[in-house]
Write an enzyme that holds these catalytic residues in place. Structure first.
Site, mmCIF file in Angstrom:
data_model
loop_
_atom_site.group_PDB
_atom_site.id
_atom_site.type_symbol
_atom_site.label_atom_id
_atom_site.label_comp_id
_atom_site.label_asym_id
_atom_site.label_seq_id
_atom_site.Cartn_x
_atom_site.Cartn_y
_atom_site.Cartn_z
ATOM 1 N N HIS A 10 -6.060 3.032 -3.560
ATOM 2 C CA HIS A 10 -5.957 3.241 -2.114
ATOM 3 C C HIS A 10 -6.315 4.707 -1.822
ATOM 4 O O HIS A 10 -5.742 5.308 -0.935
ATOM 5 C CB HIS A 10 -4.527 2.911 -1.691
ATOM 6 C CG HIS A 10 -4.335 2.680 -0.217
ATOM 7 N ND1 HIS A 10 -5.156 1.891 0.537
ATOM 8 C CD2 HIS A 10 -3.379 3.137 0.643
ATOM 9 C CE1 HIS A 10 -4.716 1.879 1.801
ATOM 10 N NE2 HIS A 10 -3.651 2.628 1.881
ATOM 11 N N HIS A 68 3.977 -2.109 3.080
ATOM 12 C CA HIS A 68 4.005 -0.778 2.467
ATOM 13 C C HIS A 68 5.319 -0.613 1.723
ATOM 14 O O HIS A 68 6.382 -0.705 2.353
ATOM 15 C CB HIS A 68 3.835 0.297 3.554
ATOM 16 C CG HIS A 68 2.544 0.182 4.308
ATOM 17 N ND1 HIS A 68 2.367 -0.730 5.329
ATOM 18 C CD2 HIS A 68 1.359 0.824 4.153
ATOM 19 C CE1 HIS A 68 1.119 -0.629 5.787
ATOM 20 N NE2 HIS A 68 0.482 0.306 5.091
ATOM 21 N N HIS A 81 -4.958 9.155 0.402
ATOM 22 C CA HIS A 81 -4.900 8.290 1.587
ATOM 23 C C HIS A 81 -5.927 8.718 2.635
ATOM 24 O O HIS A 81 -5.622 8.931 3.818
ATOM 25 C CB HIS A 81 -3.498 8.240 2.204
ATOM 26 C CG HIS A 81 -3.270 6.980 2.988
ATOM 27 N ND1 HIS A 81 -3.588 6.888 4.323
ATOM 28 C CD2 HIS A 81 -2.798 5.769 2.621
ATOM 29 C CE1 HIS A 81 -3.303 5.656 4.730
ATOM 30 N NE2 HIS A 81 -2.820 4.957 3.722
ATOM 31 N N ASP A 114 0.818 -1.210 0.000
ATOM 32 C CA ASP A 114 0.000 0.000 0.000
ATOM 33 C C ASP A 114 0.861 1.273 0.000
ATOM 34 O O ASP A 114 2.040 1.237 0.339
ATOM 35 C CB ASP A 114 -0.861 0.046 1.279
ATOM 36 C CG ASP A 114 -2.005 -0.945 1.242
ATOM 37 O OD1 ASP A 114 -2.051 -1.774 0.326
ATOM 38 O OD2 ASP A 114 -2.857 -0.876 2.159
ATOM 39 N N ASP A 115 0.200 2.370 -0.340
ATOM 40 C CA ASP A 115 0.687 3.745 -0.161
ATOM 41 C C ASP A 115 1.664 4.233 -1.221
ATOM 42 O O ASP A 115 2.035 5.393 -1.214
ATOM 43 C CB ASP A 115 1.320 3.962 1.223
ATOM 44 C CG ASP A 115 0.340 3.749 2.366
ATOM 45 O OD1 ASP A 115 -0.817 3.353 2.087
ATOM 46 O OD2 ASP A 115 0.714 3.960 3.527
HETATM 47 NI NI NI Z 1 -2.375 3.032 3.554
#
Ligand code: NI
Length: 244
Positions: free
Chosen positions: A105, A196, A109, A54-55
């Site tokens: 995502h 991440h 965020h 993620d991210d």
């Molecule tokens: Ni996240």
């Protein structure tokens, strides 16, 4: 002369039709065409796991991860943050080119629970449009930031919702040993791992865990492939945490 034959002819015709219909209903069901591009040979009792990141994308860490995954022939799933895409559009293109699954995502965020319909569309559909412009039309599944959903998330997602079943909390520290150990200890068949790709320690841990888990017979697939391999048909608005 032939008049007495007519009823018999008709009876035969009826019999043939009835038998034909009976035969048709007894045909084996058509096999369901495969929607994904999974090309792994089927293995009884195989242990499958999906790595998710993620991210990102983040230049400097995501590229290292992609290098490491490519060296190992491993496919993963990336849930991208819209504002990050502009920093590294080439990394997103590379993910797609190298057979990874990508998803959204949100744009910034943002926790989606509690958003208005318009805000949700801005965060989720806005990011989807942007990604589709970059890498072409495709399904982009949703991972809600923080894993928080409300009753509207399922209604508005317009895609499957992917959460996770293994979380080493890699954002908590940069202790590669701890994160790797957590992954080796907690990962089982059908798990979806949350990491991440914005931290160098997460990239190192992910690759170390891939090596360790492969030695134990695990194979790494995208989330889409994991569900497909387990005979799960993804539904929009449905939450998926694992496929054991
Ligand atoms: Ni996240």
């Amino acid at each position: 002369m032939g008049e007495w034959k007519r009823p018999e002819y008709l009876i035969r015709l009826v019999l043939v039709v009835v038998l034909a219909l009976f035969g048709l209903t007894r045909l084996p069901p058509k096999s369901v065409p495969s929607s994904g591009d999974l090309q792994l040979p089927g293995v009884e009792g195989e242990k499958l796991v999906a790595l998710t990141f993620d991210d990102g994308p983040r230049p400097g860490t995501t590229d290292c991860l992609l290098d490491g995954l490519a060296q190992r022939g491993v496919k993963a799933t990336f849930f991208l943050v819209g504002t990050q895409i502009s920093y590294a559009p080439e990394l997103v293109e590379r993910m797609v080119r190298e057979g990874h699954q990508i998803g959204v995502h949100t744009l910034e965020h943002t926790a989606v629970a509690g958003l208005s319909r318009e805000e949700f569309a801005h965060q989720v559909e806005g990011t989807r449009r942007w990604l589709c412009q970059l890498v072409g039309e495709r399904e982009l599944w949703l991972r809600p930031p923080y894993g928080i959903v409300d009753e509207h998330t399922a209604q508005w997602a317009d895609s499957p919702i992917v959460l996770w079943s293994v979380d080493p909390e890699d954002w908590r520290d940069t202790d590669t040993r701890r994160i790797t150990q957590h992954l080796l200890t907690h990962t089982g068949d059908g798990d979806i791992i949350l990491l991440h790709d914005i931290y160098p320690s997460s990239v190192d841990s992910a690759l170390a865990a891939v090596d360790g888990l492969r030695e134990r017979g695990f194979r790494f697939v995208t989330v889409e492939q994991l569900l497909e391999r387990r005979g799960i048909v993804p539904q929009n608005g449905q939450i998926y945490r694992q496929a054991g």
